[in-house]
Design an enzyme around this catalytic site. Structure first.
Site, short mmCIF file in Angstrom:
data_model
loop_
_atom_site.label_atom_id
_atom_site.label_comp_id
_atom_site.label_asym_id
_atom_site.label_seq_id
_atom_site.Cartn_x
_atom_site.Cartn_y
_atom_site.Cartn_z
N ASN A 152 50.06 46.25 41.24
CA ASN A 152 49.41 46.57 39.75
C ASN A 152 48.54 45.41 39.22
O ASN A 152 47.78 45.55 38.10
CB ASN A 152 50.41 46.93 38.71
N TYR A 153 48.54 44.23 39.74
CA TYR A 153 48.04 43.12 39.16
C TYR A 153 47.37 42.27 40.08
O TYR A 153 46.35 41.54 39.71
CB TYR A 153 49.05 42.01 38.37
N LEU A 154 47.41 42.53 41.38
CA LEU A 154 46.59 41.87 42.19
C LEU A 154 45.39 42.50 42.91
O LEU A 154 45.66 43.61 43.54
CB LEU A 154 47.65 41.35 43.52
#
Length: 749
Positions: A706-708
């Site tokens: 979700n964030y990388l």
């Protein structure tokens, strides 16, 4: 005998080296020979003739005996084989004619497993048919037979695949992979639709509803105050929800029990409400026992029954689990509507124990194309509404009764709509890199502003940027768990230390973040931030808001003015991705082996997870898992020590004799390769143990998915020559297919 095999951690089977002591062929066969010899001894040396007379049995030497299948007249699937005695050389005899075997099987089927009876049958068959006993093969044929027999012997309980079968399986797998690639919708190579348009055609079957409740069997009862009570259907269903959870700690919590009892009474009839007034007097024991029995029954299903269930589920997936998006078949993520039950929540949620009511078609809004076939609701029902809105990505929606939130049926993570959303998210985060320096300069200046709201906004943005804190959404008091974000921090959530652990101006955070995960951190900050926090906390009680002139909407409005599309989450995505890229550059060496490179990747990912506070409780099986891994490490160390000893001996033998002896030279090379193989396997296990220990309280998956930015990982894999399969599993590779296809080794976030 074939080599014994053991499974390594990555699922590949490797042959045990010569370091582990094994029984040789003679010892193994000898053990089997003793067993067969004992069976032969126990058989009486007499037999009956066809006319009922008893006569002595003629026994031939054991090395000529032949074992036959106990089947009537058919050859065994495993093939014929002869017994092997200690000190006796194995021999094969000529195969019996089929009619002899069939005749014998009919007469002596009850004792066909005994060697003595086999000899007896051979002898009697020869007499009765007037034929001679089977002749012995020549020495050459015998040796060929023994060799063929040993090749046909199974290595283990599972049949060993031939080279042709393995090759065929690999070709089939490769072909299937190529077909998937050919059929993949390469949407990232097509032109994007105009702003606001998500699709042009959408057709689906609607959501799948859970089955209706089935009443309790006649032998399962609910008791109140020691007496059997037959509940109404609605009340009984809710009682079953509670009975299924009796062994869970939730049912011991006061809030859970109170909420459950309150909602349960609303489902009762008037007579039941008059009778059932206290939860403590209710006995759900038989309901719980029935539930446990069903769970155990499902666990012990036969392979055939499990296959039937799997096929039934697959039919449901085929019918409801796919849709047509712009005439491409796409997988739906959550096509099943959640069944009714008791709400659990996370942490100490004030609504835990409340009844999640059954969703009916009348509660569901359908979204599809005008020209598509509109989903047909279950018989006797109708949809709440049918829409044709191509500016949204959901297929169906409804409002759940616990918190009043809207639930959606969405496409799977590897769909075009999800992929486009991810791509856009990471591109916005990349844009932030071009202006983050000016934003940081601005909020540092704002910390000296004469307006308190500007100062509070600047300090909050500092925390969002440096600590990757969530902004925190507004919510009604007492309606949800006491979780906060940056903008909703209270005075009680931070403690200021002028000096702590050798650092000055330290802020100690302690609060519950998203999903009731505790955020605890001690962070040195710049003096401007520290002084402003002291000022914000003056004359305030512990329960007062720290940033009393700021909220999430004001923060996001300010951020969007700084850069189009900028939110607190974009800061979080940017900081996570840039941290991964920097950590990979610092930790990875091109000269490392694959296991060490993967450890470096996980450490870089772990740094991001710590930054984002992606924590988890250690798995219940962690200690046992580590103990099992340590056992493997110890065994591999013993193998390595033995391999080194054998290499040393091989070198010594080679040096003592003629060094030009090709056999000795090859032996030394084999022993060197064995030592190297053991060292690599040991290193792999030790790296795995280190990785598990460091990850036991850190959840790496959340940040990875979700964030990388996946392009960072893909580029790193290409630079370091690491297969992408080592970083992303099959479903993750499907989710990030767009990144895998378009990313080169020189990509930078």
């Amino acid at each position: 005998m074939g080599r014994e095999k053991e499974a390594t951690e990555d699922g590949k089977a490797t042959q045990k080296g010569s370091k582990l002591k094994r029984l040789n062929d003679v010892e193994l066969a000898g053990a089997g020979g003793d067993a067969n010899h004992n069976i032969a001894k126990s058989t009486k040396p007499t037999e009956k003739t066809p006319n009922g007379k008893v006569r002595k049995k003629q026994v031939k030497p054991p090395q000529e005996e032949k074992l036959e299948s106990p089947s009537s007249g058919r050859e065994s699937d495993d093939g014929d084989f002869t017994t092997k005695k200690k000190g006796v050389k194995r021999k094969r005899i000529k195969d019996e004619p089929a009619e002899f075997a069939a005749s014998d099987a009919a007469k002596h089927s009850s004792s066909s497993k005994s060697h003595s009876n086999k000899k007896k049958r051979q002898h009697s068959a020869g007499e009765e048919n007037g034929d001679e006993a089977p002749k012995k093969k020549t020495k050459k044929n015998t040796e060929e037979g023994v060799k063929k027999e040993e090749e046909e012997q199974p290595v283990s309980k599972t049949s060993k695949k031939t080279k042709e079968e393995i090759k065929e399986a690999r070709l089939l797998k490769t072909k299937k992979k190529e077909e998937e690639e050919q059929n993949r919708w390469r949407w990232w190579e097509e032109e994007k639709y105009e702003d606001g348009v998500k699709w042009r055609f959408l057709e689906h079957k609607g959501p799948y509803f859970p089955p209706v409740y089935q009443t309790l069997p006649d032998d399962v009862h609910f008791y109140y105050n020691g007496k059997t009570v037959k509940l109404s259907l609605a009340a009984e269903e809710v009682a079953v929800f509670f009975g299924q959870m009796l062994d869970h700690e939730y049912t011991t919590k006061k809030v859970f029990r109170e909420n459950f009892f309150k909602d349960w009474r609303q489902e009762m009839t008037d007579e039941e409400r008059v009778l059932i007034r206290h939860l403590d007097k209710c006995d759900f024991g038989e309901i719980h026992a029935m539930h446990k029995a069903k769970v155990e029954e499902r666990r012990n299903l036969s392979k055939e029954d499990k296959l039937v269930l799997k096929e039934a589920n697959q039919k449901i997936v085929e019918e409801y689990g796919y849709c047509l998006l712009d005439h491409h078949r796409e997988r739906i993520g959550n096509f099943k509507i959640e069944p009714p039950g008791l709400f659990r929540g996370r942490g100490e949620h004030p609504k835990q124990g409340m009844l999640k009511k059954r969703i009916q078609p009348e509660d569901v809004i359908i979204n599809c194309s005008k020209e598509s076939h509109i989903p047909v609701p279950p018989a006797g029902h109708r949809w709440k509404e049918v829409r044709h809105d191509n500016s949204v990505t959901w297929l169906a929606s409804w409002t759940e009764n616990i918190q009043g939130s809207i639930k959606y049926v969405m496409l799977n993570a590897n769909s075009k709509l999800k992929g486009e959303k991810d791509w856009e998210k990471y591109e916005v985060a990349r844009k932030l890199k071009t202006c983050v320096d000016s934003i940081r300069k601005q909020y540092l200046e704002d910390m000296r502003s004469r307006e308190m709201r500007v100062r509070q906004r600047a300090v909050a943005l500092y925390f969002i940027d440096k600590l990757a804190l969530r902004a925190g959404n507004e919510k009604e008091e007492g309606e949800t768990a006491d979780t906060v974000g940056c903008c909703s921090l209270r005075v009680e959530h931070i403690t200021l230390h002028k000096e702590l652990d050798g650092n000055s101006c330290v802020v100690e955070f302690d609060f519950l973040g998203k999903d009731s995960i505790r955020y605890y951190n001690k962070v040195p900050v710049i003096s401007k931030v520290f002084k402003n926090l002291q000022r914000f906390m003056e004359n305030k009680d512990p329960g007062d808001e720290l940033f009393d002139r700021l909220n999430t909407s004001l923060m996001n409005k300010h951020l969007s003015a700084l850069m189009p599309g900028l939110t607190a989450k974009v800061f979080r995505t940017y900081n996570a991705s840039i941290t991964l890229q920097q950590q990979l550059q610092q930790l990875t060496n091109d000269s490392d082996n694959e296991a060490e490179k993967l450890l470096s990747y996980n450490r870089a990912n772990r740094a991001v997870a710590i930054l984002c506070n992606h924590q988890r409780a250690p798995p219940k099986t962690f200690e046992q898992s580590m103990a099992n891994l340590q056992t493997k490490i110890d065994a591999r160390k013993e193998q390595l020590a033995l391999a080194k000893t054998e290499l040393k001996q091989a070198k010594k033998d080679s040096k003592a004799k003629d060094s030009s002896d090709s056999k000795l030279t090859k032996l030394v090379e084999r022993k060197k390769a064995a030592v190297q193989r053991c060292e690599e396997q040991l290193l792999k296990l030790e790296v795995q143990a280190t990785d598990r220990e460091e990850n036991k309280q850190i959840a790496l998956g959340t940040s990875k998915l979700n964030y990388l930015d996946p392009r960072i990982s893909v580029a790193w894999c290409k630079r370091m020559r690491i297969p992408i399969e080592k970083i992303y599993n099959k479903s993750q590779r499907d989710k990030f297919a767009w990144a895998i296809e378009m990313t080169e080794a020189d990509f930078e976030f």
